[in-house]
Design an enzyme around this catalytic site. Structure first.
Site, mmCIF file in Angstrom:
data_model
loop_
_atom_site.group_PDB
_atom_site.id
_atom_site.type_symbol
_atom_site.label_atom_id
_atom_site.label_comp_id
_atom_site.label_asym_id
_atom_site.label_seq_id
_atom_site.Cartn_x
_atom_site.Cartn_y
_atom_site.Cartn_z
ATOM 1 N N ASP A 13 0.805 -1.220 0.000
ATOM 2 C CA ASP A 13 0.000 0.000 0.000
ATOM 3 C C ASP A 13 0.839 1.271 0.000
ATOM 4 O O ASP A 13 0.440 2.303 0.543
ATOM 5 C CB ASP A 13 -0.967 0.019 1.208
ATOM 6 C CG ASP A 13 -1.832 -1.228 1.243
ATOM 7 O OD1 ASP A 13 -2.147 -1.737 0.152
ATOM 8 O OD2 ASP A 13 -2.180 -1.681 2.335
ATOM 9 N N LYS A 16 1.708 2.180 -5.131
ATOM 10 C CA LYS A 16 2.216 1.647 -6.411
ATOM 11 C C LYS A 16 1.259 1.960 -7.562
ATOM 12 O O LYS A 16 1.684 2.358 -8.646
ATOM 13 C CB LYS A 16 2.395 0.112 -6.298
ATOM 14 C CG LYS A 16 3.405 -0.294 -5.238
ATOM 15 C CD LYS A 16 3.470 -1.802 -5.079
ATOM 16 C CE LYS A 16 2.265 -2.420 -4.397
ATOM 17 N NZ LYS A 16 2.090 -2.058 -2.979
ATOM 18 N N GLY A 40 -4.620 -4.237 -3.705
ATOM 19 C CA GLY A 40 -5.599 -3.196 -4.000
ATOM 20 C C GLY A 40 -4.805 -1.965 -4.394
ATOM 21 O O GLY A 40 -4.132 -1.371 -3.551
ATOM 22 N N HIS A 41 -4.804 -1.650 -5.667
ATOM 23 C CA HIS A 41 -4.002 -0.523 -6.171
ATOM 24 C C HIS A 41 -4.941 0.617 -6.555
ATOM 25 O O HIS A 41 -5.787 0.466 -7.430
ATOM 26 C CB HIS A 41 -3.160 -0.976 -7.374
ATOM 27 C CG HIS A 41 -2.150 -2.024 -7.011
ATOM 28 N ND1 HIS A 41 -1.389 -2.688 -7.931
ATOM 29 C CD2 HIS A 41 -1.771 -2.513 -5.804
ATOM 30 C CE1 HIS A 41 -0.588 -3.538 -7.305
ATOM 31 N NE2 HIS A 41 -0.801 -3.461 -6.011
ATOM 32 N N GLN A 224 1.955 -5.975 -3.368
ATOM 33 C CA GLN A 224 2.431 -6.106 -1.983
ATOM 34 C C GLN A 224 3.720 -5.293 -1.788
ATOM 35 O O GLN A 224 3.914 -4.325 -2.496
ATOM 36 C CB GLN A 224 2.632 -7.595 -1.600
ATOM 37 C CG GLN A 224 1.333 -8.366 -1.446
ATOM 38 C CD GLN A 224 0.728 -8.831 -2.757
ATOM 39 O OE1 GLN A 224 1.391 -9.441 -3.555
ATOM 40 N NE2 GLN A 224 -0.536 -8.531 -2.959
HETATM 41 P P1 GDP Z 1 -0.801 0.344 -3.526
HETATM 42 O O1 GDP Z 1 -1.382 -0.950 -3.066
HETATM 43 O O2 GDP Z 1 0.668 0.407 -3.315
HETATM 44 O O3 GDP Z 1 -1.183 0.700 -4.931
HETATM 45 O O4 GDP Z 1 -1.424 1.478 -2.578
HETATM 46 P P2 GDP Z 1 -2.954 1.586 -2.117
HETATM 47 O O5 GDP Z 1 -3.754 2.099 -3.248
HETATM 48 O O6 GDP Z 1 -3.407 0.350 -1.456
HETATM 49 O O7 GDP Z 1 -2.824 2.653 -0.948
HETATM 50 C C1 GDP Z 1 -2.296 3.906 -1.159
HETATM 51 C C2 GDP Z 1 -3.368 4.931 -0.737
HETATM 52 O O8 GDP Z 1 -2.793 6.206 -0.619
HETATM 53 C C3 GDP Z 1 -4.477 5.094 -1.760
HETATM 54 O O9 GDP Z 1 -5.663 5.436 -1.108
HETATM 55 C C4 GDP Z 1 -3.980 6.256 -2.620
HETATM 56 O O10 GDP Z 1 -5.035 6.946 -3.260
HETATM 57 C C5 GDP Z 1 -3.334 7.105 -1.582
HETATM 58 N N1 GDP Z 1 -2.186 7.912 -2.014
HETATM 59 C C6 GDP Z 1 -1.214 7.612 -2.906
HETATM 60 N N2 GDP Z 1 -0.272 8.577 -2.921
HETATM 61 C C7 GDP Z 1 -0.657 9.493 -2.015
HETATM 62 C C8 GDP Z 1 -0.075 10.713 -1.546
HETATM 63 O O11 GDP Z 1 0.988 11.137 -1.940
HETATM 64 N N3 GDP Z 1 -0.777 11.387 -0.573
HETATM 65 C C9 GDP Z 1 -1.960 10.949 -0.080
HETATM 66 N N4 GDP Z 1 -2.555 11.651 0.856
HETATM 67 N N5 GDP Z 1 -2.524 9.803 -0.501
HETATM 68 C C10 GDP Z 1 -1.867 9.080 -1.446
HETATM 69 P P1 IMO Z 2 -0.927 -4.178 -2.253
HETATM 70 O O1 IMO Z 2 -0.481 -4.690 -3.605
HETATM 71 C C1 IMO Z 2 -1.011 -4.666 2.072
HETATM 72 C C2 IMO Z 2 -1.010 -8.760 3.621
HETATM 73 C C3 IMO Z 2 -2.260 -9.221 4.320
HETATM 74 C C4 IMO Z 2 -1.691 -10.221 5.292
HETATM 75 C C5 IMO Z 2 -0.567 -10.867 4.474
HETATM 76 C C6 IMO Z 2 -0.967 -12.176 3.811
HETATM 77 O O2 IMO Z 2 -2.215 -3.460 -2.280
HETATM 78 O O3 IMO Z 2 0.187 -3.416 -1.618
HETATM 79 P P2 IMO Z 2 -2.487 -12.827 1.747
HETATM 80 O O4 IMO Z 2 -3.899 -12.465 1.418
HETATM 81 O O5 IMO Z 2 -1.503 -12.408 0.722
HETATM 82 O O6 IMO Z 2 -2.351 -14.273 2.113
HETATM 83 O O7 IMO Z 2 -2.167 -12.008 3.088
HETATM 84 O O8 IMO Z 2 -0.208 -9.926 3.494
HETATM 85 N N1 IMO Z 2 -1.219 -8.230 2.256
HETATM 86 C C7 IMO Z 2 -1.171 -6.941 1.934
HETATM 87 N N2 IMO Z 2 -1.017 -5.844 2.718
HETATM 88 N N3 IMO Z 2 -1.119 -4.531 0.740
HETATM 89 C C8 IMO Z 2 -1.245 -5.602 -0.058
HETATM 90 O O9 IMO Z 2 -1.209 -5.518 -1.411
HETATM 91 C C9 IMO Z 2 -1.320 -6.879 0.535
HETATM 92 N N4 IMO Z 2 -1.479 -8.146 0.066
HETATM 93 C C10 IMO Z 2 -1.401 -8.948 1.115
HETATM 94 O O10 IMO Z 2 -2.898 -8.156 4.970
HETATM 95 O O11 IMO Z 2 -1.094 -9.560 6.365
HETATM 96 MG MG MG Z 3 -2.876 -1.625 -1.754
#
Ligand code: GDP
Ligand code: IMO
Ligand code: MG
Length: 423
Positions: A13, A16, A40-41, A224
């Site tokens: 998270d 990416k 979840g991207h 991840q």
């Molecule tokens: P990913 O899994 O690495 O793609 O990241 P996620 O989407 O799960 O989580 C990143 C969260 O931070 C999302 O809600 C994005 O919309 C948000 N986000 C990304 N970059 C920024 C930033 O620079 N500032 C803020 N406030 N939110 C951001």
């Molecule tokens: P993105 O791509 C954050 C965590 C789960 C759990 C562990 C194992 O959005 O960054 P799994 O379902 O893979 O067996 O879970 O890994 N986990 C993540 N945490 N971002 C993710 O993906 C994750 N994918 C798995 O919360 O601790």
């Molecule tokens: Mg994510």
């Protein structure tokens, strides 16, 4: 022409999805190499937020082809839902999405096994996203899995049935009661298989080999983060794939000598969802504020993310394991208003000060050692150029660059595509 990689350096998270979307303008191909719908991207532009789980984050651009590589595990039901929701926004997914025949399928019973395994672990549970990731990769390495290419075979339904029957028997071994209606789950599954069947399948290794020869620009998208890597993460609280740079080679079929830039992405602080050690975790008002301002809720499960200070020991480890050549710092805007910022630069471990990740980072073993830096008050979210960034933020960035010995090339100051500053 080389293949660039984009990887999360923490526990996922990091942002990416946002950065892949921003960088796609410069690439011909975006290729996901591991993980599945546990990811979840999030992408935001034109005031709309999109969350992708299986489909690469380049899908909104028309200049790029998106590949789901062999290292990915696909739940057809979730993939279908994603395609349907993108088509509502008039994204022509089918014309620019290619799927590796060698990617493994997540069956409904994989999800049930994930749930049974977690329930049986009780307090020791991993905190899995319950998407069936662990059981699917177990079948892959156990040589029992079903791959995308199998659905083109005549006997595929028998293959499915044999494996699902075996899974049902396995669910019975767990001493927990799991409620399910397999018939209903299978109806959804087989309907989604037809959506999958209508996509274009490729042998990603051959496709990418030819693309490299033809000088196409390629970005491999990780899911991840490095600390969730099956080998180098905080085992057993990890996911079941190699999230680190080497995973891009095995997850797409590209040779190590074809890797170019390794783009490492991190938050200006740290978050983690699910169980497992987290040395710099905050249980106070500061952690609460980070979570509230940063809207730290899982994009896949909606769970509250645990928050804490930036851990440079862990980050340095991730930079080393991946061979990161450029860094991107996300969510600096969330830290606005803190007078003092702490950064963990060492651990007190068994009476000694260390600067590397030891075998076991359970909290009873580790006390973080912090360096304090001055915070900034300015709202960063409207800034568009590096010249506008506050001096104390520049000091923070330069401190990190010195410690990590890698330049920070992008500073993200908000979730929107436009809130991206190049240095
Ligand atoms: P990913 O899994 O690495 O793609 O990241 P996620 O989407 O799960 O989580 C990143 C969260 O931070 C999302 O809600 C994005 O919309 C948000 N986000 C990304 N970059 C920024 C930033 O620079 N500032 C803020 N406030 N939110 C951001
Ligand atoms: P993105 O791509 C954050 C965590 C789960 C759990 C562990 C194992 O959005 O960054 P799994 O379902 O893979 O067996 O879970 O890994 N986990 C993540 N945490 N971002 C993710 O993906 C994750 N994918 C798995 O919360 O601790
Ligand atoms: Mg994510």
């Amino acid at each position: 022409m080389a293949v660039d990689l984009l990887l999360g350096l923490q526990w996922g998270d990091e942002g990416k999805g946002k950065i892949v979307d921003v960088l796609t303008a410069d690439y011909d191909i975006i290729a996901r190499f591991q993980g599945g719908p546990n990811a979840g991207h999030t992408l935001e532009f034109d005031e709309i937020k999109h969350v992708l789980h299986t489909i690469p984050s380049g899908i909104f651009h028309d200049n790029a082809v998106n590949i789901i590589g062999n290292g990915v595990v696909i739940d057809p039901v979730i993939l279908k839902r994603e395609i349907d929701s993108l088509e509502k926004y008039e994204v022509n997914v089918r014309s620019k999405l290619l799927v590796s025949r060698k990617a493994h399928l997540i069956l409904p019973t994989h999800r049930l096994l994930d749930a049974a395994s977690e329930a049986a672990k009780g307090k020791a549970k991993i905190g899995s996203t319950l998407k069936g990731i662990g059981p699917t990769y177990m079948d892959k390495t156990g040589r029992n899995g079903i791959r995308v290419g199998d659905i083109e075979l005549k006997d595929w339904e028998q293959k499915y049935r044999n494996l699902a029957n075996k899974h049902e028997a396995m669910i019975g071994f767990y001493d927990v009661a799991i409620q399910y209606d397999l018939k209903e789950l299978e109806e959804q599954f087989f309907e989604a298989i037809e959506t999958l069947r209508a996509l274009t399948f490729i042998d990603s290794e051959e496709y990418l080999h030819q693309a490299i020869k033809a000088d196409k620009t390629i970005l491999a998208e990780g899911a991840q983060g490095s600390l969730l890597d099956i080998d180098f993460g905080t085992y057993p609280f990890v996911t079941s794939s190699n999230t680190t740079a080497a995973g891009a080679c095995t997850g797409l079929g590209i040779a190590p000598n074809k890797i170019g830039e390794v783009l490492g992405i991190f938050k200006a602080y740290t978050t983690r969802v699910g169980s497992g050690p987290f040395p710099t975790e905050l249980f106070d008002e500061i952690g609460e504020t980070m979570g509230r301002v940063g809207r730290e809720f899982g994009a896949t499960t909606g769970r509250k993310r645990r928050c804490g200070w930036l851990d440079l020991v862990a980050l340095k480890y991730a930079v080393q394991v991946n061979g990161v050549t450029q860094l991107m710092m996300m969510k600096g805007d969330v830290l606005s208003g803190f007078k003092t910022l702490k950064v963990c630069t060492g651990y007190r471990y068994k009476g000694e000060t260390i600067h590397h990740l030891p075998y076991n980072i359970e909290e009873e073993n580790i006390t973080p050692i912090y360096t304090e830096l001055k915070g900034w008050d300015e709202d960063l979210t409207q800034m568009t150029t590096k010249e506008e960034l506050p001096a104390t933020l520049i000091d923070y960035i330069e401190f990190l660059e010195k410690e990590l010995e890698v330049p920070i090339k992008i500073v993200s100051v908000g979730p929107d595509r436009k809130q991206t500053i190049y240095r």
